[in-house]
Design a protein around this motif. Structure first.
Motif, PDB file in Angstrom:
ATOM      1  N   VAL A  41       0.927  -1.351   0.046  1.00 22.81           N
ATOM      2  CA  VAL A  41       0.177  -0.109   0.091  1.00 22.81           C
ATOM      3  C   VAL A  41       1.141   1.296   0.019  1.00 22.81           C
ATOM      4  CG1 VAL A  41      -1.479   1.338   1.497  1.00 22.81           C
ATOM      5  CG2 VAL A  41      -1.868  -1.190   1.072  1.00 22.81           C
ATOM      6  N   GLN A  42       1.928   1.197   0.534  1.00 26.00           N
ATOM      7  CA  GLN A  42       2.739   2.347   0.677  1.00 26.00           C
ATOM      8  C   GLN A  42       3.680   2.437  -0.577  1.00 26.00           C
ATOM      9  OE1 GLN A  42       5.014   0.891   4.315  1.00 26.00           O
ATOM     10  NE2 GLN A  42       4.883   3.040   5.169  1.00 26.00           N
ATOM     11  N   PHE A  44       2.679   1.373  -3.790  1.00 23.84           N
ATOM     12  CA  PHE A  44       2.048   1.805  -5.007  1.00 23.84           C
ATOM     13  C   PHE A  44       1.992   3.154  -5.250  1.00 23.84           C
ATOM     14  CE2 PHE A  44      -2.082   2.119  -7.138  1.00 23.84           C
ATOM     15  CZ  PHE A  44      -1.708   1.302  -8.450  1.00 23.84           C
ATOM     16  N   PRO A  45       1.830   4.100  -4.353  1.00 26.14           N
ATOM     17  CA  PRO A  45       1.916   5.563  -4.889  1.00 26.14           C
ATOM     18  C   PRO A  45       3.406   5.996  -5.409  1.00 26.14           C
ATOM     19  CG  PRO A  45       0.738   5.394  -2.687  1.00 26.14           C
ATOM     20  CD  PRO A  45       1.296   3.969  -3.137  1.00 26.14           C
ATOM     21  N   VAL A  46       4.499   5.252  -4.593  1.00 28.98           N
ATOM     22  CA  VAL A  46       5.597   5.705  -5.299  1.00 28.98           C
ATOM     23  C   VAL A  46       5.859   5.083  -6.672  1.00 28.98           C
ATOM     24  CG1 VAL A  46       8.019   5.170  -4.863  1.00 28.98           C
ATOM     25  CG2 VAL A  46       6.555   5.564  -2.855  1.00 28.98           C
ATOM     26  N   LEU A  48       3.602   4.647  -8.704  1.00 30.35           N
ATOM     27  CA  LEU A  48       2.569   5.399  -9.644  1.00 30.35           C
ATOM     28  C   LEU A  48       3.175   6.751  -9.949  1.00 30.35           C
ATOM     29  CD1 LEU A  48      -1.204   4.893  -8.371  1.00 30.35           C
ATOM     30  CD2 LEU A  48       0.063   4.151 -10.538  1.00 30.35           C
ATOM     31  N   GLY A  49       4.071   7.388  -9.003  1.00 31.98           N
ATOM     32  CA  GLY A  49       4.828   8.644  -9.305  1.00 31.98           C
ATOM     33  C   GLY A  49       5.802   8.426 -10.286  1.00 31.98           C
ATOM     34  N   LYS A  52       4.426   8.246 -13.629  1.00 32.73           N
ATOM     35  CA  LYS A  52       3.972   9.223 -14.218  1.00 32.73           C
ATOM     36  C   LYS A  52       5.154  10.246 -14.696  1.00 32.73           C
ATOM     37  CE  LYS A  52       1.261  13.745 -12.756  1.00 32.73           C
ATOM     38  NZ  LYS A  52       0.579  14.418 -11.615  1.00 32.73           N
TER      39      LYS A  52
END
Length: 74
Positions: A41-42, A44-46, A48-49, A52
């Protein structure tokens, strides 16, 4: 060696050395930590960044993953 010293040393590598380090060590590092659901969960945003910043969108990544999966099945 502290994590800060490791980070400083890694950031001092050339682009090619950083790429090789990531390719060589990420699979081994991930084996243990991906078993922890909270870590994913921690992470995944990394990821995605990173995606991007690369200019690739999630749909393109999924298409590439599907192609790679198809190649591995052959």
């Amino acid at each position: 060696m502290t994590t800060e010293q490791i980070k400083t040393a890694l950031l001092g590598l050339s682009k090619e050395e950083k790429q090789a380090f990531i390719i060589d060590t990420l699979p081994e590092l991930a084996k243990e930590v991906i078993k922890e659901p909270g870590f994913m969960v921690q992470l995944f945003p990394v990821l995605l960044g990173i995606l991007k910043e690369s200019g690739m969108d999630l749909q393109q990544l999924l298409q590439m993953a599907a192609m790679m999966g198809a190649q591995q099945e052959q």
